[in-house]
Design an enzyme around this catalytic site. Structure first.
Site, PDB file in Angstrom:
ATOM      1  N   ASP A 186      -1.648   2.790  -6.621  1.00 54.16           N
ATOM      2  CA  ASP A 186      -1.203   2.830  -5.283  1.00 54.16           C
ATOM      3  C   ASP A 186      -0.494   3.950  -4.924  1.00 54.16           C
ATOM      4  O   ASP A 186       0.237   4.347  -5.373  1.00 54.16           O
ATOM      5  CB  ASP A 186      -0.335   1.608  -4.807  1.00 54.16           C
ATOM      6  N   HIS A 187      -1.182   5.128  -4.053  1.00 52.88           N
ATOM      7  CA  HIS A 187      -1.068   6.439  -3.819  1.00 52.88           C
ATOM      8  C   HIS A 187       0.370   6.374  -3.095  1.00 52.88           C
ATOM      9  O   HIS A 187       1.241   7.346  -3.578  1.00 52.88           O
ATOM     10  CB  HIS A 187      -2.013   7.171  -3.338  1.00 52.88           C
ATOM     11  N   HIS A 249      -0.258  -0.896   0.302  1.00 48.96           N
ATOM     12  CA  HIS A 249       0.762   0.324   0.541  1.00 48.96           C
ATOM     13  C   HIS A 249       2.164  -0.136   1.330  1.00 48.96           C
ATOM     14  O   HIS A 249       2.987   0.314   0.728  1.00 48.96           O
ATOM     15  CB  HIS A 249       0.110   1.532   1.340  1.00 48.96           C
TER      16      HIS A 249
HETATM   17  C1  BG6 Z   1      -5.948   4.903   2.425  1.00 46.45           C
HETATM   18  C2  BG6 Z   1      -6.430   4.217   3.531  1.00 46.45           C
HETATM   19  O1  BG6 Z   1      -5.428   3.821   1.468  1.00 46.45           O
HETATM   20  O2  BG6 Z   1      -4.596   5.110   2.909  1.00 46.45           O
HETATM   21  C3  BG6 Z   1      -6.670   4.991   4.589  1.00 46.45           C
HETATM   22  O3  BG6 Z   1      -7.761   3.523   2.890  1.00 46.45           O
HETATM   23  C4  BG6 Z   1      -5.272   5.769   5.002  1.00 46.45           C
HETATM   24  O4  BG6 Z   1      -7.472   4.395   5.903  1.00 46.45           O
HETATM   25  C5  BG6 Z   1      -4.575   6.157   3.973  1.00 46.45           C
HETATM   26  O5  BG6 Z   1      -5.792   6.396   6.032  1.00 46.45           O
HETATM   27  C6  BG6 Z   1      -3.295   6.605   4.534  1.00 46.45           C
HETATM   28  O6  BG6 Z   1      -2.753   7.396   3.272  1.00 46.45           O
HETATM   29  P1  BG6 Z   1      -1.817   8.547   3.749  1.00 46.45           P
HETATM   30  O7  BG6 Z   1      -1.106   9.074   2.375  1.00 46.45           O
HETATM   31  O8  BG6 Z   1      -2.327   9.636   4.757  1.00 46.45           O
HETATM   32  O9  BG6 Z   1      -0.560   7.966   4.541  1.00 46.45           O
END
Ligand code: BG6
Length: 511
Positions: A186-187, A249
């Site tokens: 989960d990034h 997230h």
């Molecule tokens: C991704 C989603 O996991 O996370 C996207 O699929 C979203 O829709 C993105 O834009 C948001 O990531 P970050 O790091 O830009 O907040």
């Protein structure tokens, strides 16, 4: 810092978006910092008919487009690119996996390294189970302990579409790999500012005594995006904001705020505590869904005279779509620490600005002595943890305005990562790729956590899918349906409206 052992990274979905936008730039940055092993190869796998040379050319072109570095050192780039290889197979066809095995055998012998393999699933999720079965037929997951080599599997999101599919996916992964070989990514957990929540809580003695229901009134978690669905309409139609952002997230973010202090910073210890939080999320019954959640979809809007399309007018989107582009949920954690404290989460596309932050709203002073001079003064104590942009912290408190009487003014103390001028914030994928190569699973979630998060959102999904909850429209470039303020009832009467700059907040902030 430790360096990973020599190994081969095998990327499925090597010609896809994630590889070129995130994985390759992250790998390049690690390579530049000399954090990758001396002997390290990357094998791309996919249907495209690349050979090693044409794949290297493709990687090179995209690196120039997607790296965030101002300048690429040509010599370093050349050395980096030489480590890329490609194996063209139909990933759906199990017999073709023997080609991967052959290619790996030849790379391993060319580099004279142990058979350490990190398999990265960055392909369409519908292929995950097939790929793992394919690897299993060639025995590529087997760790020959007497030779001290390892095999790991990184699984990208989405991890399933709902509770049942996540359970099936877990079951099928575990037919081939053992849980300790699986790294579910989960990034958000790789973001420096999310990790800093743990550092703030557990490296300081002053916050922990306040971190509970006695002092905290409610917690807001906002992840607002400025963009619409762009060219992902076809994909997003089947996903929506709840599955795309909340189930993964934002619940992970909630987990890091709510977690009990682990006994140690060992992966299992931290992950055990995270799972306890996910299992303590108060179940929302079908009849409570509309009371505890709000969904919305952006309609056309206008910004400074520029017309913005509505979601239903986007490419690949059904003109009668009921998919939500905004989701807000009021979540309770059933524990002694958190009983009765709402975590109010909201996320949406096409909001006025891009910002992710956590606002911890503390209870007011038990007896406010200055009411006469400040009849409408509101509780001032708020800790903002800014995840992005203008990464940092802000603590708000009341101070006496200089002069006669006791006018209390709300002021802030702020810290910005940008003030640490020499410290670049690494991209989340840099951290996570390096950790997976090192075998450190602390920032990856386990199968039981995935299922617990799905269990929590499943009643909301069911109710939304069955059309039992209203879908509200909100004009593009606004903060979502006004009905979402209902979730704050009993606390502040409105959300915090954060701006790009951590210290600013404004309901009408500019794009
Ligand atoms: C991704 C989603 O996991 O996370 C996207 O699929 C979203 O829709 C993105 O834009 C948001 O990531 P970050 O790091 O830009 O907040």
């Amino acid at each position: 810092m430790d360096k990973p052992q020599s190994c081969v990274l095998v990327i499925f979905g090597a010609s896809g978006d994630l590889t070129k936008r995130k994985l390759v730039p992250a790998l390049f940055s690690l390579f530049e910092q000399k954090l990758l092993p001396e002997k390290f190869a990357i094998l791309g796998v996919g249907r495209k008919s690349f050979d090693d040379e044409s794949f290297r050319k493709y990687i090179c072109e995209n690196l120039k487009i997607f790296t965030k570095l101002e300048k690429i050192d040509e010599l370093v780039e050349k050395q980096f690119i030489q480590n890329f290889y490609f194996c063209s197979i139909d990933t759906n066809s199990i017999p073709e996996y023997s080609k991967i095995k052959q290619k790996l055998t030849s790379i391993v012998s060319d580099y004279d390294i142990d058979r350490n393999f990190l398999f990265y699933l960055s392909s369409p999720p519908s292929l995950y189970e097939r790929i793992v079965a394919g690897l299993g037929t060639c025995d590529l997951q087997r760790e020959e302990t007497y030779q001290h080599n390892w095999k790991r599997l990184v699984v990208e999101k989405p991890f399933g579409q709902d509770l049942d599919s996540a359970k099936t996916l877990n079951k099928n992964l575990l037919k081939v790999f053992r849980e300790k070989q699986i790294y579910r990514i989960d990034h958000y957990l790789g973001k420096e500012t999310v990790q800093n929540i743990l550092a703030l809580r557990f490296s300081n003695g002053i916050f922990e005594p306040l971190w509970n229901r006695n002092y905290i009134d409610y917690i807001e978690i906002t992840a607002a995006e400025q963009l619409g669905v762009e060219n992902r309409g076809g994909y997003y139609e089947h996903i929506g904001a709840l599955r795309d952002m909340v189930q993964n997230h934002l619940l992970q973010l909630l987990g890091t705020i709510a977690i009990e202090p682990p006994g140690s910073f060992e992966p299992q210890s931290v992950r055990n505590e995270m799972v306890k939080i996910f299992r303590s999320l108060q179940e929302i019954s079908p009849s409570e869904v509309s009371q505890f959640s709000i969904r919305g979809q952006y309609i056309k809007g206008d910004l400074n005279g520029n017309a913005l399309k509505g979601y239903r007018q986007e490419d690949g989107v059904d003109p009668d779509s009921r998919t939500e582009t905004f989701a807000a949920v009021k979540v309770f954690v059933d524990s002694w620490r958190w009983g009765g404290v709402p975590f109010i989460i909201r996320t949406g596309k096409r909001m006025p600005t891009r910002v992710t932050e956590v606002a911890i709203n503390f209870k007011p002073a038990p007896h406010f002595l200055f009411a006469k001079d400040n009849p409408s003064y509101q509780a001032p104590n708020r800790l903002i943890m800014r995840i992005q942009p203008d990464e940092g912290m802000l603590l708000n408190f009341g101070m006496k305005s200089p002069g006669s009487g006791f006018q209390i003014k709300n002021v802030g103390m702020d810290f910005h990562y940008s003030d640490l001028s020499n410290d670049r914030l690494p991209d989340a994928y840099e951290r996570l790729l390096l950790d997976a190569l090192l075998g450190d699973a602390t920032l990856f979630y386990r199968g039981d956590a995935a299922e617990a998060c799905w269990s929590f959102v499943q009643p909301i999904i069911d109710s939304w899918d069955n059309g039992e909850t209203p879908l509200y429209g909100y004009p593009a470039a606004t903060w979502g349906p006004i009905q979402s303020t209902e979730l704050l009832k009993g606390h502040e009467s409105d959300w915090r409206y954060p701006c790009k700059n951590i210290t600013g907040h404004d309901k009408f902030c500019e794009l």
